[in-house]
Design an enzyme around this catalytic site. Structure first.
Site, PDB file in Angstrom:
ATOM      1  N   HIS A 327      39.962  70.718  57.219  1.00 36.94           N
ATOM      2  CA  HIS A 327      41.273  71.061  56.672  1.00 36.94           C
ATOM      3  C   HIS A 327      42.366  70.179  57.260  1.00 36.94           C
ATOM      4  O   HIS A 327      42.175  69.487  58.274  1.00 36.94           O
ATOM      5  CB  HIS A 327      41.598  72.533  56.932  1.00 36.94           C
ATOM      6  CG  HIS A 327      41.612  72.916  58.393  1.00 36.94           C
ATOM      7  ND1 HIS A 327      42.746  72.862  59.168  1.00 36.94           N
ATOM      8  CD2 HIS A 327      40.633  73.370  59.198  1.00 36.94           C
ATOM      9  CE1 HIS A 327      42.458  73.262  60.402  1.00 36.94           C
ATOM     10  NE2 HIS A 327      41.170  73.579  60.452  1.00 36.94           N
ATOM     11  N   CYS A 346      36.048  74.880  63.170  1.00 33.94           N
ATOM     12  CA  CYS A 346      36.479  74.106  62.004  1.00 33.94           C
ATOM     13  C   CYS A 346      37.022  72.748  62.445  1.00 33.94           C
ATOM     14  O   CYS A 346      37.336  72.531  63.604  1.00 33.94           O
ATOM     15  CB  CYS A 346      37.524  74.876  61.210  1.00 33.94           C
ATOM     16  SG  CYS A 346      36.865  76.349  60.415  1.00 33.94           S
TER      17      CYS A 346
END
Length: 444
Positions: A327, A346
């Site tokens: 992201h 992440c």
């Protein structure tokens, strides 16, 4: 004979013995491409090397790291095997000396006896040509060689012999050889057909490669999981890009972070564009919730898309059981940090829109212009890729591409079997609460 002259003679004899054992070519360039060394040696002189040379050397140093040779692929094992042969020769010849400077932060312009150790160390590893010779002077030859060493080890190429540069330099040659052998096994497991287009995330290097036809099309800096919440290695496929994603707070963040914040500041959710959603999809007003109740409300805490969204403009989904994804981030300053091991698994990606454009190239209707238009519209837009793109999330701490540059990285997750290789692990651990990407809690 003076003690100084005697020391220089001993150093010269030691280096000569190493050269005889290794062969001139091995000493000159076991880790650097020969043309790069020749450029440095033949650069114009003006008494002493000037600032223009320093800048040129720094740019060449960066070039050795930003080559378009991928880490993985069919040539990965052969490339690292060549490095293993070179390091076997170095170990057989006695390795390299420990560098013990008298002053901290040794740099260009300094003069002290330990610079001879430094010169010998850099010559044996191939970061500095043997023809430079031995002296106590930290001149531009040494400055350029230190910068090349730093670039090969993922350190800021500033030419200063700081704490982490010195630690990396003083890891014994036999430990580095074992590290190369450990990573040979890892690279052999990834030597098959990876596909004509694929992505690779190298966790210890904290970057993403987009590879096409065995050449790196993009290389993006990343932030990956810290040691207590590591990013998982996996072979998977990217199946979706979401522009202007929502961010849903994990339950642990709600309980340990958001509820206490709401008790102190009832405007926190509103200021951060976080909405409360009940089980039927209805929005609940924050002022109707008892924030001092024993348990946190059983509601979804969902942040709207926008600039302050924890994932900023983009989310990249790939198949995995760990709820991990790539992201964007509003905290762009994180990419400038030396240690980029700060997430809960992440992966934040710098210049992620370049990567998204590359991923969506074969998905009709998604040019860079259209991607930017949708992002600017702040509308949540999931996009399924027309063809899923393989992604390989790997743990490679040492490798060598066909340009001959041998790269080493910190063993951040302590998997290589030598404590010396986890140089900066403590900086990858944070004291915080939560689970998946709890470090993405919006600003207070």
């Amino acid at each position: 004979m003076s003690k100084k002259s005697e020391a220089e003679m001993i150093s010269r004899r030691t280096l000569l013995r190493s050269a005889v054992s290794l062969g001139a070519a091995s000493i000159a360039a076991p880790v650097l491409a020969q043309d790069t060394l020749q450029d440095i040696i033949s650069a114009p002189r003006r008494g002493t090397w000037d600032d223009q040379f320093d800048a040129t050397a720094a740019s060449r140093t960066a070039a050795t790291v930003t080559s378009n040779n991928p880490v993985l692929g069919p040539m990965g094992p052969a490339n690292i095997q060549q490095a293993i042969l070179q390091y076997q020769q170095i170990v057989a010849a006695g390795g390299w000396p420990q560098v013990t400077p008298v002053q901290q932060g040794l740099r260009l312009g300094a003069a002290e006896p330990s610079v001879q150790q430094l010169r010998q160390r850099l010559m044996i590893s191939g970061d500095m040509p043997q023809s430079v010779g031995m002296s106590n002077s930290f001149d531009s030859y040494v400055d350029g060689a230190v910068k090349r060493f730093q670039a090969r080890h993922g350190l800021p190429a500033d030419g200063v012999l700081g704490e982490f540069t010195l630690k990396a330099m003083n890891i014994p040659a036999d430990v580095r050889l074992n590290q190369l052998n450990t990573n040979l096994v890892r690279l052999q497991s990834m030597a098959g057909d990876l596909g004509p287009r694929y992505m690779m995330v190298n966790i210890p290097a904290a970057y993403v490669e987009a590879v096409e036809n065995e050449r790196v099309a993009l290389r993006n800096t990343a932030v990956v999981g810290r040691i207590d919440r590591p990013t998982h290695t996996i072979n998977s496929k990217v199946y979706e890009v979401i522009l202007n994603p929502y961010w849903t707070a994990p339950r642990s963040i709600v309980e340990k972070d958001i509820v206490p914040l709401m008790r102190k500041d009832p405007t926190y959710l509103t200021r951060n564009n976080i909405r409360l959603i009940d089980g039927k999809g209805n929005e609940v007003a924050p002022e109707t919730v008892d924030w001092f109740a024993p348990k946190a409300p059983n509601l979804m805490f969902r942040q709207d898309p926008g600039k302050i969204n924890a994932m900023a403009s983009t989310k990249i989904n790939f198949h995995n059981p760990n709820n991990e994804y790539m992201h964007d981030t509003p905290q762009q300053g994180l990419f400038n940090k030396l240690m980029r091991f700060e997430s809960s698994g992440c992966m934040r990606v710098q210049n992620v829109r370049d990567l998204v454009t590359w991923l969506l190239r074969d998905t009709p209707g998604w040019s860079r212009q259209e991607i930017e238009r949708v992002i600017n519209a702040r509308v949540n837009t999931p996009i399924k890729l027309a063809q899923e793109v393989p992604v390989y999330i790997v743990y490679i701490t040492a490798w060598s591409a066909k340009d001959g540059v041998v790269q080493f990285r910190d063993d951040i997750y302590q998997r290589d079997g030598a404590t010396e290789l986890a140089l900066q692990t403590k900086y990858g651990v944070e004291q915080s609460a939560g689970s998946i990407d709890d470090d993405m809690l919006p600003a207070q």
